[in-house]
Motif scaffolding. Structure first.
Motif, short mmCIF file in Angstrom:
data_model
loop_
_atom_site.label_atom_id
_atom_site.label_comp_id
_atom_site.label_asym_id
_atom_site.label_seq_id
_atom_site.Cartn_x
_atom_site.Cartn_y
_atom_site.Cartn_z
N ALA A 296 -0.14 -1.78 -4.83
CA ALA A 296 -0.36 -0.83 -3.74
C ALA A 296 0.88 -0.72 -2.85
CB ALA A 296 -1.57 -1.25 -2.92
N ASN A 297 1.50 -1.85 -2.54
CA ASN A 297 2.72 -1.84 -1.72
C ASN A 297 3.85 -1.12 -2.45
OD1 ASN A 297 1.52 -3.25 0.35
ND2 ASN A 297 2.27 -5.25 -0.31
N GLU A 303 -1.57 1.89 4.43
CA GLU A 303 -1.60 0.53 4.94
C GLU A 303 -2.93 -0.16 4.59
OE1 GLU A 303 -0.23 -2.86 6.75
OE2 GLU A 303 0.88 -1.00 6.43
N GLY A 304 -2.83 -1.35 4.02
CA GLY A 304 -4.01 -2.14 3.70
C GLY A 304 -4.58 -1.89 2.33
N ALA A 305 -4.12 -0.86 1.63
CA ALA A 305 -4.63 -0.58 0.29
C ALA A 305 -4.39 -1.78 -0.62
CB ALA A 305 -3.98 0.67 -0.29
N GLY A 306 -5.35 -2.07 -1.46
CA GLY A 306 -5.24 -3.23 -2.33
C GLY A 306 -5.78 -4.49 -1.70
N SER A 307 -6.36 -4.38 -0.51
CA SER A 307 -6.97 -5.52 0.15
C SER A 307 -8.20 -5.04 0.90
CB SER A 307 -5.99 -6.18 1.12
OG SER A 307 -5.64 -5.28 2.16
N PHE A 308 -9.04 -5.97 1.32
CA PHE A 308 -10.24 -5.62 2.07
C PHE A 308 -9.97 -5.81 3.55
CE2 PHE A 308 -11.99 -6.86 -2.10
CZ PHE A 308 -12.69 -5.70 -2.39
N VAL A 310 -10.40 -3.56 7.57
CA VAL A 310 -10.90 -2.39 8.28
C VAL A 310 -9.79 -1.34 8.37
CG1 VAL A 310 -11.78 -1.52 10.49
CG2 VAL A 310 -12.54 -3.75 9.61
N GLY A 311 -10.14 -0.10 8.03
CA GLY A 311 -9.20 0.99 8.12
C GLY A 311 -8.44 1.27 6.84
N ALA A 312 -8.52 0.37 5.87
CA ALA A 312 -7.82 0.57 4.60
C ALA A 312 -8.66 1.41 3.66
CB ALA A 312 -7.52 -0.79 3.95
N PRO A 313 -8.02 2.14 2.74
CA PRO A 313 -8.79 2.88 1.73
C PRO A 313 -9.65 1.90 0.94
CG PRO A 313 -6.47 3.52 1.68
CD PRO A 313 -6.57 2.32 2.58
N PHE A 314 -10.90 2.27 0.70
CA PHE A 314 -11.78 1.38 -0.06
C PHE A 314 -11.54 1.61 -1.55
CE2 PHE A 314 -15.83 0.11 -2.06
CZ PHE A 314 -15.89 -1.19 -1.59
N ASP A 315 -10.59 0.86 -2.09
CA ASP A 315 -10.33 0.84 -3.52
C ASP A 315 -10.82 -0.52 -4.02
OD1 ASP A 315 -8.97 3.12 -2.83
OD2 ASP A 315 -7.21 2.68 -4.04
N ALA A 316 -11.82 -0.52 -4.88
CA ALA A 316 -12.44 -1.79 -5.25
C ALA A 316 -13.10 -1.73 -6.61
CB ALA A 316 -13.48 -2.19 -4.19
N GLN A 317 -13.28 -2.89 -7.20
CA GLN A 317 -14.06 -3.03 -8.42
C GLN A 317 -15.24 -3.94 -8.13
OE1 GLN A 317 -11.78 -4.15 -11.96
NE2 GLN A 317 -9.89 -3.78 -10.82
#
Length: 378
Positions: A296-297, A303-308, A310-317
């Motif tokens: 993601a980086n 900002e915050g993508a690829g991690s859990f 607040v405020g980050a895009p919810f990309d998850a499995q």
């Protein structure tokens, strides 16, 4: 180049000549990527503008965040698969960028998943005029760049012989090493070169499986991370036997352990180690980082993508290790002391999934807050 001429160029040319085939191929690719848990992907396309717009449309409809690269290449290719000139190549890249961006403006901001990427295939297939034009275009249009850098001995020697400088210097000369740039492979880069990429804020797509096939060197992953270079994990899809990022994670660890073993053997042979030498291997947690937050980086996601957080895009499995009712492991996983409220999931269980888990353990995928696998029922 032999592999490209025998396999890749022919396949790309065929796809470019048949829009129906292109859509069928890309739809199957999208299904496979989601099955493997890949919600964000950086793609090399083909040289034809329309084919890459089909690729972008398919990825958008599939709910995958995709950075689509229309290839730019005006020299050293098959006579039937090359762009007419540097100027026609630049015109096509500019048109593709604008058309793809216009496709996204019709969508709400949260639904915009696809972006264009300027994609000089690699230095041997791009004239200096083309590279200079792409560097200027990237700056003016604020568009990402991707290419292959220092991948194999024949490629490195060819560039040095034809251009008189290394390919990293060719890219740098034409303003193609930027914070918007991701270079794949980089197996032949020295430590000073890695430091230079860090200075330029250029990221690297580490593809350990394809490097094992096509390069006589392993990527110096530990050294790149030590120099502060942004590194994400890639599969290179066609450059190996698997498009599954989990296999890329495992390959990254294996390659790093072989490098560490070679380092230790050299130390034994000469009777001492080099001053300041460090273990160059990585562990499973570090590989998992490279496949998620590291990627993601490197891609420059919000900002915050690829991690859990607040405020980050919810990309998850959603990964399932065992049946909650019976306690039996799912897919290839077996547990002889099933988890319970008294004994929750342990780190060892996660490592077991990392080592041998497969698609049977993946029951859901979300990209930017929307479920895309399995396809939700309307």
């Amino acid at each position: 180049m032999q592999w490209l001429d025998q396999y890749a160029f022919k396949a790309e040319e065929r796809i470019d000549s048949d829009p129906g085939l292109a859509r069928r191929v890309y739809e199957k690719l999208a299904r496979r990527l989601k099955e493997y848990g890949t919600g964000s992907v950086l793609l090399f396309g083909t040289i034809k503008e329309e084919t890459n717009l089909i690729l972008a449309d398919v990825m958008q409809r599939a709910g995958i965040r995709a950075f689509v690269g229309k290839l730019s290449m005006d020299i050293s290719s098959r006579k039937t698969y090359v762009e007419d000139s540097a100027q026609s190549s630049l015109q096509s890249a500019r048109s593709f960028t604008k058309r793809l961006r216009s496709m996204q403006t019709e969508l709400k901001p949260a639904q915009r998943l696809v972006e264009p990427v300027l994609t000089p295939r690699f230095v041997p297939t791009c004239s200096d005029e083309l590279l200079a034009g792409l560097g200027e275009m990237s700056e003016v249009l604020d568009v990402r760049v991707q290419s292959h850098l220092a991948e194999a001995r024949d490629q490195v020697d060819w560039v040095q012989r034809e251009r008189g400088i290394s390919d990293i210097d060719v890219f740098d000369k034409h303003k193609l090493l930027t914070p918007r740039t991701i270079q794949a492979h980089c197996t032949f880069l020295s430590r000073p070169c890695l430091s230079h990429l860090h200075t330029r804020e250029t990221g690297i797509a580490h593809c350990p499986l394809s490097n094992s096939y096509f390069s006589s060197k392993a990527f110096p992953l530990h050294e790149a991370l030590h120099e502060g270079v942004k590194v994400g994990l890639g599969t290179d899809i066609a450059g190996g036997y698997s498009a599954d990022i989990m296999n890329a994670m495992r390959s990254a660890v294996m390659v790093s352990r072989i490098r560490e073993g070679e380092r230790r053997e050299r130390r034994l042979e000469i009777g001492k180690g080099e001053e300041g030498e460090q273990d160059v291997s990585i562990n499973w947690k570090e590989a998992l980082y490279l496949a998620t937050h590291g990627g993601a980086n490197t891609l420059g996601l919000p900002e915050g993508a690829g991690s859990f957080q607040v405020g980050a895009p919810f990309d998850a499995q959603l990964i399932n290790l065992y049946n909650g009712t019976t306690g039996a492991g799912l897919g290839p996983l077996d547990f002889f002391d099933p988890p319970s409220e008294e004994q929750p999931i342990t780190e060892e269980m996660l490592e077991k999934w990392w080592c041998i888990g497969d698609t049977r353990n993946r029951s859901g995928l979300w990209v930017q807050g929307r479920q895309c696998f399995p396809t939700p029922t309307p």
